[in-house]
Design a protein around this motif. Structure first.
Motif, PDB file in Angstrom:
ATOM      1  N   THR A 196      78.073 -67.723  45.543  1.00 16.11           N
ATOM      2  CA  THR A 196      79.497 -68.039  45.542  1.00 16.11           C
ATOM      3  C   THR A 196      79.950 -68.482  44.154  1.00 16.11           C
ATOM      4  OG1 THR A 196      79.421 -68.674  47.876  1.00 16.11           O
ATOM      5  CG2 THR A 196      81.275 -69.493  46.576  1.00 16.11           C
ATOM      6  N   SER A 197      79.181 -69.335  43.519  1.00 18.65           N
ATOM      7  CA  SER A 197      79.518 -69.788  42.164  1.00 18.65           C
ATOM      8  C   SER A 197      79.566 -68.616  41.195  1.00 18.65           C
ATOM      9  CB  SER A 197      78.499 -70.811  41.661  1.00 18.65           C
ATOM     10  OG  SER A 197      78.433 -71.904  42.522  1.00 18.65           O
ATOM     11  N   LEU A 198      78.574 -67.754  41.269  1.00 20.61           N
ATOM     12  CA  LEU A 198      78.532 -66.591  40.388  1.00 20.61           C
ATOM     13  C   LEU A 198      79.721 -65.662  40.642  1.00 20.61           C
ATOM     14  CD1 LEU A 198      76.996 -65.069  38.199  1.00 20.61           C
ATOM     15  CD2 LEU A 198      75.657 -63.981  40.012  1.00 20.61           C
ATOM     16  N   ALA A 199      80.041 -65.444  41.902  1.00 22.10           N
ATOM     17  CA  ALA A 199      81.177 -64.580  42.228  1.00 22.10           C
ATOM     18  C   ALA A 199      82.484 -65.155  41.695  1.00 22.10           C
ATOM     19  CB  ALA A 199      81.272 -64.369  43.741  1.00 22.10           C
ATOM     20  N   LEU A 200      82.669 -66.453  41.851  1.00 22.24           N
ATOM     21  CA  LEU A 200      83.895 -67.079  41.352  1.00 22.24           C
ATOM     22  C   LEU A 200      83.987 -67.024  39.830  1.00 22.24           C
ATOM     23  CD1 LEU A 200      84.188 -70.145  43.745  1.00 22.24           C
ATOM     24  CD2 LEU A 200      85.587 -68.065  43.729  1.00 22.24           C
ATOM     25  N   VAL A 201      82.865 -67.252  39.150  1.00 23.76           N
ATOM     26  CA  VAL A 201      82.857 -67.163  37.685  1.00 23.76           C
ATOM     27  C   VAL A 201      83.177 -65.741  37.239  1.00 23.76           C
ATOM     28  CG1 VAL A 201      81.340 -67.261  35.665  1.00 23.76           C
ATOM     29  CG2 VAL A 201      81.361 -69.144  37.293  1.00 23.76           C
ATOM     30  N   LEU A 202      82.564 -64.752  37.875  1.00 26.85           N
ATOM     31  CA  LEU A 202      82.846 -63.361  37.535  1.00 26.85           C
ATOM     32  C   LEU A 202      84.319 -63.025  37.750  1.00 26.85           C
ATOM     33  CD1 LEU A 202      79.769 -61.460  39.035  1.00 26.85           C
ATOM     34  CD2 LEU A 202      80.332 -61.744  36.619  1.00 26.85           C
ATOM     35  N   MET A 203      84.867 -63.438  38.878  1.00 30.43           N
ATOM     36  CA  MET A 203      86.256 -63.117  39.181  1.00 30.43           C
ATOM     37  C   MET A 203      87.223 -63.840  38.243  1.00 30.43           C
ATOM     38  SD  MET A 203      85.933 -63.014  43.312  1.00 30.43           S
ATOM     39  CE  MET A 203      87.611 -62.566  43.672  1.00 30.43           C
ATOM     40  N   PHE A 204      86.929 -65.082  37.919  1.00 30.34           N
ATOM     41  CA  PHE A 204      87.786 -65.841  37.011  1.00 30.34           C
ATOM     42  C   PHE A 204      87.767 -65.236  35.607  1.00 30.34           C
ATOM     43  CE2 PHE A 204      88.377 -69.302  33.926  1.00 30.34           C
ATOM     44  CZ  PHE A 204      89.672 -69.679  34.276  1.00 30.34           C
ATOM     45  N   ALA A 205      86.562 -64.964  35.095  1.00 25.06           N
ATOM     46  CA  ALA A 205      86.444 -64.381  33.753  1.00 25.06           C
ATOM     47  C   ALA A 205      87.079 -62.992  33.702  1.00 25.06           C
ATOM     48  CB  ALA A 205      84.984 -64.318  33.331  1.00 25.06           C
ATOM     49  N   ALA A 206      86.860 -62.208  34.735  1.00 24.27           N
ATOM     50  CA  ALA A 206      87.426 -60.854  34.764  1.00 24.27           C
ATOM     51  C   ALA A 206      88.947 -60.887  34.825  1.00 24.27           C
ATOM     52  CB  ALA A 206      86.864 -60.086  35.955  1.00 24.27           C
ATOM     53  N   THR A 207      89.509 -61.857  35.520  1.00 19.81           N
ATOM     54  CA  THR A 207      90.965 -61.982  35.585  1.00 19.81           C
ATOM     55  C   THR A 207      91.529 -62.314  34.215  1.00 19.81           C
ATOM     56  OG1 THR A 207      90.886 -62.666  37.887  1.00 19.81           O
ATOM     57  CG2 THR A 207      92.864 -63.234  36.661  1.00 19.81           C
ATOM     58  N   ARG A 208      90.875 -63.203  33.509  1.00 18.02           N
ATOM     59  CA  ARG A 208      91.361 -63.603  32.180  1.00 18.02           C
ATOM     60  C   ARG A 208      91.222 -62.487  31.143  1.00 18.02           C
ATOM     61  NH1 ARG A 208      92.532 -68.863  31.282  1.00 18.02           N
ATOM     62  NH2 ARG A 208      91.881 -68.746  29.101  1.00 18.02           N
ATOM     63  N   LYS A 209      90.180 -61.664  31.279  1.00 19.96           N
ATOM     64  CA  LYS A 209      89.920 -60.605  30.299  1.00 19.96           C
ATOM     65  C   LYS A 209      90.459 -59.238  30.729  1.00 19.96           C
ATOM     66  CE  LYS A 209      87.456 -63.106  27.451  1.00 19.96           C
ATOM     67  NZ  LYS A 209      87.817 -63.336  26.075  1.00 19.96           N
ATOM     68  N   GLY A 210      90.868 -59.113  31.982  1.00 20.52           N
ATOM     69  CA  GLY A 210      91.384 -57.830  32.461  1.00 20.52           C
ATOM     70  C   GLY A 210      90.302 -56.805  32.773  1.00 20.52           C
ATOM     71  N   TRP A 211      89.125 -57.253  33.184  1.00 19.41           N
ATOM     72  CA  TRP A 211      88.011 -56.366  33.518  1.00 19.41           C
ATOM     73  C   TRP A 211      88.009 -56.098  35.015  1.00 19.41           C
ATOM     74  CZ3 TRP A 211      84.122 -60.038  30.779  1.00 19.41           C
ATOM     75  CH2 TRP A 211      84.274 -59.930  29.396  1.00 19.41           C
ATOM     76  N   ARG A 212      88.591 -55.006  35.419  1.00 17.69           N
ATOM     77  CA  ARG A 212      88.710 -54.696  36.848  1.00 17.69           C
ATOM     78  C   ARG A 212      87.350 -54.511  37.517  1.00 17.69           C
ATOM     79  NH1 ARG A 212      92.365 -53.060  40.605  1.00 17.69           N
ATOM     80  NH2 ARG A 212      91.690 -51.486  42.083  1.00 17.69           N
ATOM     81  N   SER A 213      86.434 -53.804  36.876  1.00 15.35           N
ATOM     82  CA  SER A 213      85.138 -53.529  37.514  1.00 15.35           C
ATOM     83  C   SER A 213      84.321 -54.811  37.685  1.00 15.35           C
ATOM     84  CB  SER A 213      84.354 -52.495  36.706  1.00 15.35           C
ATOM     85  OG  SER A 213      84.121 -52.959  35.395  1.00 15.35           O
TER      86      SER A 213
END
Length: 133
Positions: free
Chosen positions: A82-99
């Motif tokens: 869960t922590s890893l998923a949230l970090v990935l989603m947060f970072a991807a939202t800030r950087k615009g990385w859809r995949s």
């Protein structure tokens, strides 16, 4: 945490950071597969470090059957994923990385499925509903 475990943890974080940096660069399609493979290897490696740490600190035998039945292991995996998923989603939202965001969302979906199929499998009816809410 022993020195070897801490060193492995730090090295794992460095590997994940490098993979994240490489994923940010616009790579040709063939090279993106290598980045995805490296990310998957880092994920497996970090899970192995987590399981080894639980074995060391919680005294859970280091074999597959015992680990799968352990409440400590199941809870730790759920929290880590869960922590890893949230970090990935947060970072991807800030950087615009859809995949990367989709990978985080998929991992979160796996966690929800695991909660229903593994963690709450021994709980019945009302208790299961209340604990999920």
């Amino acid at each position: 945490m022993s020195g070897a475990d801490f060193g492995s943890f730090i090295l794992g974080l460095i590997v994940v950071a490098i993979i994240g940096i490489l994923a940010a660069i616009a790579l040709p399609a063939g090279r993106k597969a290598w980045v995805a493979a490296a990310a998957a290897a880092a994920f497996v490696w970090l899970n192995a470090i987590l399981l080894r740490t639980i074995h060391h600190w919680a005294g859970v035998a280091y074999d597959l059957e015992t680990m799968l039945r352990s409440v400590h292991v199941q809870a730790a995996l759920s929290l880590f994923w869960t922590s890893l998923a949230l970090v990935l989603m947060f970072a991807a939202t800030r950087k615009g990385w859809r995949s990367v965001w989709m990978a985080g969302a998929a991992l979160m979906g796996v966690v929800v499925g695991k909660l229903f199929l593994v963690d709450l499998s021994h709980i019945g009816g009302i208790e299961r509903i209340v604990s999920f809410i």
